[in-house]
Write a protein that holds these residues in place. Structure first.
Motif, PDB file in Angstrom:
ATOM      1  N   LYS A  83     -14.796 -52.639 -22.121  1.00  0.00           N
ATOM      2  CA  LYS A  83     -14.677 -54.038 -22.518  1.00  0.00           C
ATOM      3  C   LYS A  83     -15.066 -54.211 -23.983  1.00  0.00           C
ATOM      4  CE  LYS A  83     -16.385 -58.679 -21.374  1.00  0.00           C
ATOM      5  NZ  LYS A  83     -17.319 -59.471 -20.505  1.00  0.00           N
ATOM      6  N   LEU A  84     -14.283 -55.043 -24.702  1.00  0.00           N
ATOM      7  CA  LEU A  84     -14.594 -55.378 -26.087  1.00  0.00           C
ATOM      8  C   LEU A  84     -15.366 -56.682 -26.144  1.00  0.00           C
ATOM      9  CD1 LEU A  84     -11.259 -54.658 -28.011  1.00  0.00           C
ATOM     10  CD2 LEU A  84     -13.323 -53.269 -28.047  1.00  0.00           C
ATOM     11  N   VAL A  85     -16.498 -56.677 -26.864  1.00  0.00           N
ATOM     12  CA  VAL A  85     -17.279 -57.887 -27.067  1.00  0.00           C
ATOM     13  C   VAL A  85     -17.491 -58.074 -28.567  1.00  0.00           C
ATOM     14  CG1 VAL A  85     -18.429 -57.710 -24.829  1.00  0.00           C
ATOM     15  CG2 VAL A  85     -19.492 -56.675 -26.847  1.00  0.00           C
ATOM     16  N   LEU A  86     -17.631 -59.313 -29.000  1.00  0.00           N
ATOM     17  CA  LEU A  86     -17.834 -59.584 -30.419  1.00  0.00           C
ATOM     18  C   LEU A  86     -19.206 -59.090 -30.867  1.00  0.00           C
ATOM     19  CD1 LEU A  86     -16.721 -60.965 -32.991  1.00  0.00           C
ATOM     20  CD2 LEU A  86     -17.925 -63.035 -32.255  1.00  0.00           C
ATOM     21  N   HIS A  87     -19.215 -58.287 -31.922  1.00  0.00           N
ATOM     22  CA  HIS A  87     -20.466 -57.791 -32.508  1.00  0.00           C
ATOM     23  C   HIS A  87     -20.840 -58.594 -33.751  1.00  0.00           C
ATOM     24  CE1 HIS A  87     -23.605 -54.816 -33.149  1.00  0.00           C
ATOM     25  NE2 HIS A  87     -23.181 -54.593 -34.388  1.00  0.00           N
ATOM     26  N   ALA A  88     -19.831 -58.978 -34.561  1.00  0.00           N
ATOM     27  CA  ALA A  88     -20.087 -59.763 -35.772  1.00  0.00           C
ATOM     28  C   ALA A  88     -18.793 -60.422 -36.225  1.00  0.00           C
ATOM     29  CB  ALA A  88     -20.638 -58.880 -36.893  1.00  0.00           C
ATOM     30  N   ASP A  89     -18.903 -61.649 -36.716  1.00  0.00           N
ATOM     31  CA  ASP A  89     -17.771 -62.366 -37.290  1.00  0.00           C
ATOM     32  C   ASP A  89     -17.896 -62.285 -38.806  1.00  0.00           C
ATOM     33  OD1 ASP A  89     -15.888 -64.181 -38.216  1.00  0.00           O
ATOM     34  OD2 ASP A  89     -16.164 -65.549 -36.539  1.00  0.00           O
ATOM     35  N   LEU A  90     -16.950 -61.609 -39.437  1.00  0.00           N
ATOM     36  CA  LEU A  90     -17.034 -61.306 -40.861  1.00  0.00           C
ATOM     37  C   LEU A  90     -16.328 -62.323 -41.746  1.00  0.00           C
ATOM     38  CD1 LEU A  90     -16.289 -57.524 -40.393  1.00  0.00           C
ATOM     39  CD2 LEU A  90     -18.503 -58.467 -41.075  1.00  0.00           C
ATOM     40  N   VAL A 103     -20.441 -46.191 -40.357  1.00  0.00           N
ATOM     41  CA  VAL A 103     -21.639 -46.576 -39.609  1.00  0.00           C
ATOM     42  C   VAL A 103     -22.694 -45.498 -39.801  1.00  0.00           C
ATOM     43  CG1 VAL A 103     -22.568 -47.142 -37.329  1.00  0.00           C
ATOM     44  CG2 VAL A 103     -20.237 -47.816 -37.922  1.00  0.00           C
ATOM     45  N   ASP A 104     -23.920 -45.908 -40.180  1.00  0.00           N
ATOM     46  CA  ASP A 104     -24.973 -44.926 -40.429  1.00  0.00           C
ATOM     47  C   ASP A 104     -25.680 -44.527 -39.131  1.00  0.00           C
ATOM     48  OD1 ASP A 104     -26.915 -46.861 -39.822  1.00  0.00           O
ATOM     49  OD2 ASP A 104     -27.568 -47.125 -41.897  1.00  0.00           O
ATOM     50  N   GLY A 105     -26.656 -43.643 -39.240  1.00  0.00           N
ATOM     51  CA  GLY A 105     -27.346 -43.119 -38.071  1.00  0.00           C
ATOM     52  C   GLY A 105     -28.181 -44.131 -37.327  1.00  0.00           C
ATOM     53  N   GLU A 106     -28.499 -45.256 -37.967  1.00  0.00           N
ATOM     54  CA  GLU A 106     -29.262 -46.323 -37.319  1.00  0.00           C
ATOM     55  C   GLU A 106     -28.361 -47.376 -36.676  1.00  0.00           C
ATOM     56  OE1 GLU A 106     -32.593 -46.092 -37.124  1.00  0.00           O
ATOM     57  OE2 GLU A 106     -32.324 -44.167 -38.175  1.00  0.00           O
ATOM     58  N   GLY A 107     -27.062 -47.238 -36.864  1.00  0.00           N
ATOM     59  CA  GLY A 107     -26.128 -48.219 -36.306  1.00  0.00           C
ATOM     60  C   GLY A 107     -25.771 -49.346 -37.246  1.00  0.00           C
ATOM     61  N   ARG A 108     -26.118 -49.208 -38.533  1.00  0.00           N
ATOM     62  CA  ARG A 108     -25.698 -50.200 -39.530  1.00  0.00           C
ATOM     63  C   ARG A 108     -24.269 -49.904 -39.955  1.00  0.00           C
ATOM     64  NH1 ARG A 108     -31.424 -49.710 -41.313  1.00  0.00           N
ATOM     65  NH2 ARG A 108     -30.798 -47.661 -42.102  1.00  0.00           N
ATOM     66  N   ALA A 109     -23.421 -50.937 -39.947  1.00  0.00           N
ATOM     67  CA  ALA A 109     -22.021 -50.789 -40.322  1.00  0.00           C
ATOM     68  C   ALA A 109     -21.790 -51.376 -41.706  1.00  0.00           C
ATOM     69  CB  ALA A 109     -21.130 -51.493 -39.302  1.00  0.00           C
ATOM     70  N   PRO A 134     -27.632 -53.500 -36.589  1.00  0.00           N
ATOM     71  CA  PRO A 134     -27.370 -53.214 -35.179  1.00  0.00           C
ATOM     72  C   PRO A 134     -27.393 -54.438 -34.278  1.00  0.00           C
ATOM     73  CG  PRO A 134     -28.818 -51.538 -36.100  1.00  0.00           C
ATOM     74  CD  PRO A 134     -28.671 -52.600 -37.149  1.00  0.00           C
ATOM     75  N   ASP A 135     -28.128 -55.493 -34.688  1.00  0.00           N
ATOM     76  CA  ASP A 135     -28.155 -56.714 -33.871  1.00  0.00           C
ATOM     77  C   ASP A 135     -26.998 -57.661 -34.181  1.00  0.00           C
ATOM     78  OD1 ASP A 135     -28.817 -57.798 -36.322  1.00  0.00           O
ATOM     79  OD2 ASP A 135     -30.781 -58.565 -35.706  1.00  0.00           O
ATOM     80  N   GLY A 136     -26.102 -57.257 -35.102  1.00  0.00           N
ATOM     81  CA  GLY A 136     -24.943 -58.068 -35.437  1.00  0.00           C
ATOM     82  C   GLY A 136     -25.135 -59.005 -36.604  1.00  0.00           C
ATOM     83  N   SER A 137     -26.326 -59.069 -37.171  1.00  0.00           N
ATOM     84  CA  SER A 137     -26.545 -59.929 -38.338  1.00  0.00           C
ATOM     85  C   SER A 137     -25.860 -59.321 -39.561  1.00  0.00           C
ATOM     86  CB  SER A 137     -28.040 -60.125 -38.594  1.00  0.00           C
ATOM     87  OG  SER A 137     -28.685 -58.878 -38.798  1.00  0.00           O
TER      88      SER A 137
END
Length: 283
Positions: A83-90, A103-109, A134-137
């Motif tokens: 399932k696809l869920v919204l992570h961030a609205d750019l 995407v880095d090793g900590e999950g920052r995109a 990682p929290d989508g902020s």
């Protein structure tokens, strides 16, 4: 050195943003709205749709996939059940189509964008590289970039290099522990080229697709072009090192970039060539 190129899969619309992950090649067929997963020999293992057309991809530490929705300017997270869920609205930071990312090793995109209406013939304009925690902020990692496109992170996680397609250069940044970027500098000026997707090898060289010159360049840490893979009959848009030993350079190729034309032609394909060194870093 002459590098022999062979085609392993075809019939796609516009393949882009390849990734080597868990022994498989993942790539976005942007104008067909699909992500495809192939094995090392080019046999299709999976496909799934992404609203707004997929672009850059990367994985979070928990194994979930992040995938850019190019036209919708969103970042989706693909859960274990598919399932696809919204992570961030750019849309608030990207003025036009979102594009490639790393995407880095900590999950920052770190997500680039075109910055102007390319298909309408608007002139290039500077834009930003977005950072998604990682929290989508969302924050702005860097500004005043000319079409930030393919990006790589060094194996030690301390350097990010991004292709500025509309400035004919690769630009490097230092990465801090909190993910912020500093010490902006030139990695390579590649006049006469429009660098698109890139990847990094274990000798510190960057492979960069140059679609309008119909070649893929290998650029040394000193910023010099030391290898060229020529694709005489179509345009290479992105590349990724993978395979059993990491030395297979997978190249995403299409006859054109125009969405309507690529859908009609369906001439997209994946070529592969043996490279001098294995892949390293991210993506």
């Amino acid at each position: 050195m002459t590098l022999s190129v062979r085609t392993i899969a075809g019939g796609f619309v516009y393949p882009e943003c390849p990734r080597w992950h868990d022994g498989q090649l993942w790539f976005a067929d942007q104008h067909d709205g699909l992500v495809h997963v192939l094995d090392a020999a080019g046999i299709r293992c999976d496909s799934f749709a992404v609203p707004g057309g997929p672009s850059g991809m990367g994985w979070l530490p928990d194994g979930d996939l992040l995938v850019v929705s190019m036209n919708d300017r969103k970042l989706f997270r693909r859960l274990g059940d598919g399932k696809l869920v919204l992570h961030a609205d750019l849309a608030g930071v990207h003025p036009f189509h979102s594009n490639d990312m790393v995407v880095d090793g900590e999950g920052r995109a770190y997500v680039g964008n075109i910055g102007f209406d390319f298909y309408a013939g608007q002139p290039p304009a500077p834009t930003v590289l977005a950072a998604v925690a990682p929290d989508g902020s969302i924050s702005v990692a860097a500004d005043d970039l000319m079409c930030p496109n393919g990006a790589v992170i060094s194996p030690d996680g301390r350097t990010l290099v991004i292709a500025e397609s509309m400035a004919a250069r690769l630009t490097a940044f230092d990465m801090s522990a909190d993910g912020s970027l500093s010490n902006r500098r030139l990695f390579a000026a590649i006049d006469g080229h429009v660098p698109d997707g890139i990847c990094l090898d274990s000798e510190g060289h960057i492979w960069a697709a140059s679609p309008y010159e119909k070649m893929v360049l290998r650029i040394s840490p000193a910023g010099e072009i030391v290898e060229r893979v020529v694709i005489p009959d179509a345009n290479p848009y992105a590349c990724m090192l993978g395979g059993a030993d990491g030395r297979d350079l997978y190249i995403c190729i299409a006859p054109h970039h125009d969405p309507e034309m690529t859908v009609k032609l369906r001439g997209g394909r994946i070529d592969v060539v043996r490279a001098p060194a294995s892949g390293a870093g991210r993506p």
